[in-house]
Design a protein around this motif. Sequence first.
Motif, PDB file in Angstrom:
ATOM      1  N   MET A  31     -22.513  59.819 -44.256  1.00  0.00           N
ATOM      2  CA  MET A  31     -21.750  61.050 -44.379  1.00  0.00           C
ATOM      3  C   MET A  31     -21.920  61.592 -45.808  1.00  0.00           C
ATOM      4  N   TYR A  32     -20.892  62.275 -46.321  1.00  0.00           N
ATOM      5  CA  TYR A  32     -21.044  62.851 -47.655  1.00  0.00           C
ATOM      6  C   TYR A  32     -20.291  61.999 -48.658  1.00  0.00           C
ATOM      7  N   THR A  33     -20.903  61.736 -49.797  1.00  0.00           N
ATOM      8  CA  THR A  33     -20.224  60.940 -50.810  1.00  0.00           C
ATOM      9  C   THR A  33     -20.470  61.565 -52.168  1.00  0.00           C
ATOM     10  N   GLU A  83      -3.971  66.748 -49.257  1.00  0.00           N
ATOM     11  CA  GLU A  83      -4.311  68.164 -49.488  1.00  0.00           C
ATOM     12  C   GLU A  83      -3.280  68.791 -50.436  1.00  0.00           C
ATOM     13  N   GLY A  84      -2.006  68.426 -50.250  1.00  0.00           N
ATOM     14  CA  GLY A  84      -0.976  68.916 -51.166  1.00  0.00           C
ATOM     15  C   GLY A  84      -1.268  68.451 -52.595  1.00  0.00           C
ATOM     16  N   GLY A  85      -1.690  67.188 -52.727  1.00  0.00           N
ATOM     17  CA  GLY A  85      -2.040  66.646 -54.052  1.00  0.00           C
ATOM     18  C   GLY A  85      -3.215  67.406 -54.656  1.00  0.00           C
ATOM     19  N   HIS A  86      -4.208  67.725 -53.822  1.00  0.00           N
ATOM     20  CA  HIS A  86      -5.372  68.469 -54.336  1.00  0.00           C
ATOM     21  C   HIS A  86      -4.927  69.817 -54.904  1.00  0.00           C
ATOM     22  N   ASN A 142     -19.494  71.812 -50.537  1.00  0.00           N
ATOM     23  CA  ASN A 142     -19.257  72.814 -51.582  1.00  0.00           C
ATOM     24  C   ASN A 142     -18.701  72.168 -52.855  1.00  0.00           C
ATOM     25  N   GLN A 143     -17.925  71.089 -52.674  1.00  0.00           N
ATOM     26  CA  GLN A 143     -17.134  70.589 -53.795  1.00  0.00           C
ATOM     27  C   GLN A 143     -17.812  69.500 -54.621  1.00  0.00           C
ATOM     28  N   VAL A 144     -18.742  68.741 -54.004  1.00  0.00           N
ATOM     29  CA  VAL A 144     -19.412  67.700 -54.797  1.00  0.00           C
ATOM     30  C   VAL A 144     -20.134  68.318 -56.005  1.00  0.00           C
ATOM     31  N   PRO A 145     -20.859  69.444 -55.821  1.00  0.00           N
ATOM     32  CA  PRO A 145     -21.482  70.038 -57.017  1.00  0.00           C
ATOM     33  C   PRO A 145     -20.461  70.517 -58.053  1.00  0.00           C
ATOM     34  N   CYS A 149     -12.957  64.929 -54.146  1.00  0.00           N
ATOM     35  CA  CYS A 149     -14.110  64.654 -53.271  1.00  0.00           C
ATOM     36  C   CYS A 149     -14.020  63.266 -52.640  1.00  0.00           C
ATOM     37  N   LYS A 150     -13.505  62.311 -53.399  1.00  0.00           N
ATOM     38  CA  LYS A 150     -13.364  60.964 -52.819  1.00  0.00           C
ATOM     39  C   LYS A 150     -12.425  61.031 -51.623  1.00  0.00           C
ATOM     40  N   GLU A 151     -11.312  61.761 -51.794  1.00  0.00           N
ATOM     41  CA  GLU A 151     -10.332  61.829 -50.705  1.00  0.00           C
ATOM     42  C   GLU A 151     -10.869  62.661 -49.538  1.00  0.00           C
ATOM     43  N   GLU A 152     -11.598  63.731 -49.862  1.00  0.00           N
ATOM     44  CA  GLU A 152     -12.163  64.566 -48.786  1.00  0.00           C
ATOM     45  C   GLU A 152     -13.154  63.779 -47.943  1.00  0.00           C
ATOM     46  N   SER A 153     -13.842  62.837 -48.581  1.00  0.00           N
ATOM     47  CA  SER A 153     -14.816  62.029 -47.852  1.00  0.00           C
ATOM     48  C   SER A 153     -14.098  61.207 -46.765  1.00  0.00           C
TER      49      SER A 153
END
Length: 343
Positions: A1-3, A103-106, A163-166, A183-187
Amino acid sequence: MYTQSFSVPDGTEDAKSAGLKAVPKAMNAHDAALQAQFDARIDADGRIEPREWMPEAYRKTLVRQISQHAHSEIVGMLPEGNWISRAPSLKRKAILIAKVQDEGGHGLYLYSAAETLGTSRDQMLEALHTGKAKYSSIFNYPTLNWADVGVVGWLVDGAAIMNQVPLCRCSYGPYARAMVRVCKEESFHQRQGYEALLVMMQGTAEQKAMVQDAVNRWWWKCLAMFGPPDADSPNSAQGMRWGIKRISNDDLRQKFVDATVPQAKVLGVTLPDPDLKWNEARQAHDYGQIDWDEFWATVNGNGPCNKERLGARVKAWNDGAWVREAALAHAQKQQSRQMKEAA
Ligand code: 3HC
């Protein structure tokens, strides 16, 4: 997946060779010296920190992008929060609660990052509540059934990570650092969505049909999430020159399509695009036309859930007024007690 390891060469060189300056114009000799310093830092791929001089246009662009990003995280809690009380098992409920809380934390990390640029959280929220600020188009669509929750994790969070890793390499320090944790949490969010769908795809014919139906409804909206085509993106060239954006809207969209096609195959769903096919010459997938009229209608407030989402945010703000007042009164009381003790 995305990391976090997702990294590709960025497109900032194109913006440099197009002749864009890191700072469009200098005001006077003093500013010119500061500008030269700023330019040199940007050209060396260095970080800009809050107390350092930066051109007003750079500051404004960052506040615009970071606050919109923060609003997207907070509004993004609504379509999924809606399913916490109806999750099909205790395990799914616990996962969903954790995800919505993340998501609230982000949103909070991002509002804090934007505050370091001199704009208060109240100002940013006022802009959201009065419809002046944007948030991601994707959160103006309804989550009709449990398969939608899985698809939001797989595709919406998948697109967000792409979009967010870069952005972890953004030139503004506080934004870049906030994005590492986000990004870690989105993964995790993306994986839990994909796993929930894998389980449904091993279930009954009705469950499989629910997943396919949800994919059909969300696919094109996720492609539009990356923003308008590069040729119609007013902010991209300057954002990339400043090292805020690293990869263009179209390039990110292409990477998302290429990464998602094999995942769809493993899942056993069809992506709803008859024009989707591998292009050997480009070593990438061709895909069909995105409905940009629908995208702009949604961005401009006329999507299926815009009014509901904004209404929910304004209500939460108004309902929470007593908490803010009590917290302020408590802080003032403590401060005056400390001052009395110190006197
Ligand atoms: N939804 C709403 N507005 C959008 C949009 C979208 N999907 N895509 C672009 N726009 C807006 C832009 O904000 C801009 O409007 P503005 O000038 O009034 O700000 C206009 O359309 C033109 O677009 P540009 O491509 O010129 O704008 P940018 O260079 O800022 O690029 C972007 C747009 C790619 C969204 C960029 O701002 C960005 O990378 N932002 C940070 C990431 C972000 O906000 N992601 C949103 C999703 S977050 C999320 O999904 C939460 C997660 O939990 C799932």
